[in-house]
Scaffold this motif. Structure first.
Motif: not given
Ligand code: SF4
Length: 301
Positions: A51-56, A86-91, A169-173, A219-221, A244-251
């Motif tokens: 997982a990326c840092l924000p998800v952790k 938005i990123c599939p990790k949110f779903c 960058g993403h608001p959470y970063n 949307t983030f892009t 940028s979050s390490f391993a973030c696909g959209t970034d």
């Molecule tokens: S957009 Fe990137 S940083 Fe945000 S949750 Fe998805 S992979 Fe993590």
């Protein structure tokens, strides 16, 4: 009931809506604290390594709250704008948390389609029915939450600085100062002002996005590219820092789009994860700021 609200991911952008909605329903909102070492350690312990840092970090906030509330809000955000995602990790966020963190309380996980007031109201009704059968109360809570959100203006737009950078960058970063190691105050101490995407209106962002060969799917892009493209081509700032979050696909895609658009414009990409060392992070910022200051002096000569 005590409703646990983790202080992670898009909480930074939608805090007024979330807290007002539950409070107007008559529930007690229990927020997790600002991110700190303890939250990060909990997140690293329970979330999957990939997982990326924000998800952790979100896992850490949820784990912190699990024995402090009766029910927890795990937002399953599907869309913020029509025809964009938005990123599939949110779903899949609720499933990730529930299956990784033991002893989680009951969770609120209805999908959120926030591209219109009508679509968001469906989420509000489903969620409100957990607490009350009074539709009028749910409706009023929803209206109050929308009103609170409309009054809220997040974002940074410093004035009176000779040098200004766009913080992208993403608001959470951008807004979690533990995650970004106090980046904004570090820049201020170096005499650098900051502007964030909230200060460029939607219309300008949409105009810039049209310079891409294809409408962005994410949307983030859209936000990061549109903002960077505008401030870079209109010389509103002297440089861009992309957090940028390490391993973030959209970034990984967005950064390439921005570099391609702003050829030769000063851009610093700072990748962050839980292993990022502050000393190396500071050195890179200082070197970038030195370069910007020298470029400004050269222009004045
Ligand atoms: S957009 Fe990137 S940083 Fe945000 S949750 Fe998805 S992979 Fe993590």
């Amino acid at each position: 009931m005590k409703v646990g609200v983790p202080r992670g991911l898009l909480f930074y952008k939608y805090r007024p809506f979330i807290t007002t909605f539950f409070e107007e329903l008559g529930e007690e909102v229990v927020l997790s604290p600002e991110t700190d070492k303890e939250i990060l350690n909990l997140g690293s312990k329970y979330s999957v390594d990939e997982a990326c840092l924000p998800v952790k970090v979100f896992h850490g906030h949820a784990a912190y709250l699990r024995d402090k509330c009766d029910i927890i809000f795990l937002p399953r955000i599907m869309q913020l704008r029509e025809r964009e995602y938005i990123c599939p990790k949110f779903c899949g966020l609720p499933e990730m948390v529930i299956n990784s963190v033991p002893d989680m309380p009951k969770a609120i996980t209805f999908p959120i389609y926030a591209f219109s007031e009508k679509s968001l109201r469906k989420w509000a009704v489903k969620t409100g029915l957990i607490f009350t059968k009074n539709y009028l109360k749910i409706h009023n809570s929803y209206r109050a939450a929308l009103a609170a959100q409309k009054k809220f203006s997040p974002g940074i737009n410093d004035i009176d600085y000779d040098i200004k950078i766009a913080l992208v960058g993403h608001p959470y970063n951008v807004y979690d100062s533990f995650v970004n190691m106090e980046l904004v105050s570090k820049l201020h101490k170096m005499g650098i002002g900051v502007i964030t995407e909230e200060y460029i209106g939607d219309e300008l962002i949409d105009k810039e996005v049209k310079t891409l060969f294809k409408r962005p799917f994410w949307t983030f892009t859209r936000n990061s590219y549109g903002f960077s493209s505008y401030v870079g081509t209109h010389k509103e700032v002297q440089g861009i820092i992309y957090l940028s979050s390490f391993a973030c696909g959209t970034d990984s895609i967005t950064i390439e789009f921005i570099k391609d658009r702003l050829d030769n414009f000063p851009i610093l990409v700072l990748k962050i994860d839980e292993q990022t060392g502050e000393a190396g992070f500071n050195t890179r910022i200082e070197a970038f700021v030195d370069m910007l200051k020298r470029a400004v002096v050269n222009c004045q000569l």
